[in-house]
Design an enzyme around this catalytic site. Sequence first.
Site, short mmCIF file in Angstrom:
data_model
loop_
_atom_site.label_atom_id
_atom_site.label_comp_id
_atom_site.label_asym_id
_atom_site.label_seq_id
_atom_site.Cartn_x
_atom_site.Cartn_y
_atom_site.Cartn_z
N ARG A 107 0.78 -1.07 -0.09
CA ARG A 107 0.11 0.00 -0.11
C ARG A 107 0.95 1.16 -0.16
O ARG A 107 2.00 1.34 0.32
CB ARG A 107 -0.93 -0.09 1.37
CG ARG A 107 -0.37 0.10 2.68
CD ARG A 107 0.10 1.25 3.06
NE ARG A 107 0.40 1.32 4.46
CZ ARG A 107 1.03 2.35 5.17
NH1 ARG A 107 1.73 3.19 4.44
NH2 ARG A 107 1.65 2.23 6.38
N GLU A 206 -6.32 7.33 7.53
CA GLU A 206 -4.90 7.96 8.38
C GLU A 206 -4.52 9.13 7.05
O GLU A 206 -4.15 10.20 7.39
CB GLU A 206 -3.90 6.98 8.60
CG GLU A 206 -2.85 7.70 9.13
CD GLU A 206 -1.99 6.81 9.79
OE1 GLU A 206 -2.32 5.85 10.14
OE2 GLU A 206 -0.66 7.03 9.50
N ARG A 210 -5.30 5.60 0.36
CA ARG A 210 -4.34 4.49 0.83
C ARG A 210 -4.69 3.71 -0.44
O ARG A 210 -5.64 3.07 -0.84
CB ARG A 210 -4.70 3.80 1.91
CG ARG A 210 -4.00 4.46 3.29
CD ARG A 210 -2.78 4.26 3.29
NE ARG A 210 -2.06 5.02 4.31
CZ ARG A 210 -1.71 4.60 5.87
NH1 ARG A 210 -2.08 3.36 5.98
NH2 ARG A 210 -1.19 5.52 6.55
N CYS A 252 1.15 10.78 9.03
CA CYS A 252 2.13 9.99 9.95
C CYS A 252 3.55 10.22 9.61
O CYS A 252 3.88 9.78 8.33
CB CYS A 252 1.94 8.60 10.40
SG CYS A 252 2.94 7.98 11.45
N THR A 254 6.27 8.50 9.99
CA THR A 254 6.68 7.37 9.60
C THR A 254 6.59 6.70 8.06
O THR A 254 7.13 5.90 7.55
CB THR A 254 6.11 6.08 10.39
OG1 THR A 254 4.94 5.86 10.17
CG2 THR A 254 6.44 6.48 12.08
N ARG A 261 3.96 0.65 2.44
CA ARG A 261 4.31 -0.56 3.33
C ARG A 261 4.01 -1.54 2.51
O ARG A 261 2.88 -2.08 1.88
CB ARG A 261 3.43 -0.48 4.66
CG ARG A 261 3.97 -1.47 5.64
CD ARG A 261 3.30 -1.33 6.80
NE ARG A 261 1.89 -1.85 7.00
CZ ARG A 261 1.66 -3.37 7.36
NH1 ARG A 261 2.69 -3.93 7.72
NH2 ARG A 261 0.46 -3.95 7.50
N ARG A 290 4.12 -6.80 12.63
CA ARG A 290 3.00 -6.70 13.08
C ARG A 290 2.08 -7.92 13.20
O ARG A 290 2.42 -8.90 12.61
CB ARG A 290 2.24 -5.84 12.07
CG ARG A 290 2.80 -4.37 12.17
CD ARG A 290 1.80 -3.52 11.20
NE ARG A 290 2.59 -2.06 11.18
CZ ARG A 290 1.89 -1.08 10.57
NH1 ARG A 290 0.81 -1.20 9.80
NH2 ARG A 290 2.34 -0.05 10.38
N GLU A 295 -1.58 -2.96 12.36
CA GLU A 295 -0.78 -2.31 13.32
C GLU A 295 -1.45 -2.59 14.80
O GLU A 295 -2.83 -2.67 14.97
CB GLU A 295 -0.65 -0.79 12.98
CG GLU A 295 0.10 0.05 13.94
CD GLU A 295 0.48 1.29 13.28
OE1 GLU A 295 -0.53 1.76 12.53
OE2 GLU A 295 1.58 1.70 13.64
P1 ADP Z 1 -1.59 -0.38 6.76
O1 ADP Z 1 -0.83 -1.31 6.03
O2 ADP Z 1 -2.52 0.56 5.90
O3 ADP Z 1 -0.55 0.69 7.25
P2 ADP Z 1 -2.61 -1.93 8.84
O4 ADP Z 1 -1.33 -2.41 9.53
O5 ADP Z 1 -3.60 -1.75 10.02
O6 ADP Z 1 -2.29 -0.63 8.13
O7 ADP Z 1 -3.20 -3.05 7.87
C1 ADP Z 1 -4.25 -2.98 7.34
C2 ADP Z 1 -5.11 -4.30 7.07
O8 ADP Z 1 -4.32 -4.76 5.92
C3 ADP Z 1 -5.40 -5.26 7.99
O9 ADP Z 1 -6.20 -5.89 8.03
C4 ADP Z 1 -3.99 -6.11 7.96
O10 ADP Z 1 -4.46 -7.38 8.30
C5 ADP Z 1 -4.17 -6.11 6.20
N1 ADP Z 1 -2.78 -6.75 5.73
C6 ADP Z 1 -1.54 -6.12 5.75
N2 ADP Z 1 -0.77 -6.95 5.06
C7 ADP Z 1 -1.22 -7.91 4.81
C8 ADP Z 1 -0.99 -9.21 3.81
N3 ADP Z 1 0.41 -9.30 3.62
N4 ADP Z 1 -2.02 -10.00 3.49
C9 ADP Z 1 -3.29 -9.80 3.82
N5 ADP Z 1 -3.44 -8.74 4.39
C10 ADP Z 1 -2.66 -7.79 4.96
C1 CIR Z 2 2.72 6.17 17.58
O1 CIR Z 2 3.26 7.13 17.56
O2 CIR Z 2 3.10 5.03 18.12
C2 CIR Z 2 1.42 5.99 16.68
N1 CIR Z 2 1.22 7.26 16.03
C3 CIR Z 2 1.88 5.27 15.32
C4 CIR Z 2 3.03 5.40 14.63
C5 CIR Z 2 3.36 4.48 13.40
N2 CIR Z 2 3.26 3.17 13.44
C6 CIR Z 2 4.52 2.72 13.54
O3 CIR Z 2 5.87 2.99 13.80
N3 CIR Z 2 4.57 1.41 13.73
#
Ligand code: ADP
Ligand code: CIR
Length: 338
Positions: A107, A206, A210, A252, A254, A261, A290, A295
């Site tokens: 993403r 966020e 995305r 953010c 990060t 990501r 994660r 997250e």
């Molecule tokens: P983001 O990746 O957008 O920063 P999250 O870590 O919250 O946010 O992930 C968003 C969603 O994508 C969650 O439901 C997570 O389980 C899903 N997800 C992330 N990576 C994978 C993957 N490789 N396969 C399937 N689902 C994924």
């Molecule tokens: C934090 O500061 O912990 C939250 N705002 C999330 C920061 C981004 N996530 C991360 O680095 N894993």
Amino acid sequence: MSHEHKSLMKKHLTEEVKKKLKGVKTPHGFTVEDAIRSGVANEDSSVGVYAGDEESYTLLAPLFDPIIFEYHGHGVNDMHRADLDAAKLEADSLDPDGTYVVSTRIRVGRNLRGYGFAPAITREHRREVERRVVESLREFDGDLAGTYYPLEGMDEATRMKLVADHFLFKKGDRFLEAGGANRDWPEGRGIFHSADKRFLVWVNEEDELRIISMQEGANVREVFSRLSRAIDMLQRQLQFAYSDHLGYLSSCPTNLGTAMRASVHVKLPKLGKDEARLKRIAKELKLSVRGVDGEHSESKGGVYDISNKQRLGISEAEAVNLLIRGVGTLIMLEKCEA
Ligand code: ADP
Ligand code: CIR
């Protein structure tokens, strides 16, 4: 529960920085007090700040710069260069045997030039962003053609299933809540997805966009090419907030730079027995760990979400190559575990 304040915000918000930023306001009315809201409310924040707009990164730089340097190793004179060329990837697959990687997802975050970011955007502008993004997506055809589903009015069973199947965001967590990113929820938020749900766009979470490409299995070249094509098409119609120094600008810090990501859900039941060790190994490989629900979630059945940590000062193709190598190493270590 009391947490030790250990965020980058806490570390870098010195008296001198406070003095420099006193009275400073960005064009969208964002101040240092707004930027630190999330970290002040959540003592367990790792970063603790959000940007309210593109200008936060210049006008509030005395606070953001040292945080960016510590997280990404990117200094004030460093430049960022994008490269979404799928031909630069070192492999087609992250798991040639096809036994460890369950699914692959990449993403990127994007925000439109000229609007506030989630922590500062007005209700009207949020609606306008939604309208513009959905209009652009309407032009998509072939495998990228799809439908937009606004969160407002979505029935609860559909919403819950989309979240459980890893396609849809949850309501922003307490970090985003305190940062002001959840205002007027669920208005203006939604998800666009293609019929096969391999191409998706989250609107006004966020970040304003995305852009997501995902599929079962480990074919990272396919996932990356689809994402690259979609970004290209959107870029023809929308102007994204971008700087040569910080790349794509995100709420953010990060996510700055590639705002990307790239992650796999990978079965590591043996390494997962000692999560602290797994995290140490991942850190060495420049990867983040994660849980399977994203997250701040936990692993289930020994499946972990492994992704690139660095997003800035590295190109998209380079970051995916780091993931290819790192996941390869983790799989090899998993095979060697007793
Ligand atoms: P983001 O990746 O957008 O920063 P999250 O870590 O919250 O946010 O992930 C968003 C969603 O994508 C969650 O439901 C997570 O389980 C899903 N997800 C992330 N990576 C994978 C993957 N490789 N396969 C399937 N689902 C994924
Ligand atoms: C934090 O500061 O912990 C939250 N705002 C999330 C920061 C981004 N996530 C991360 O680095 N894993």
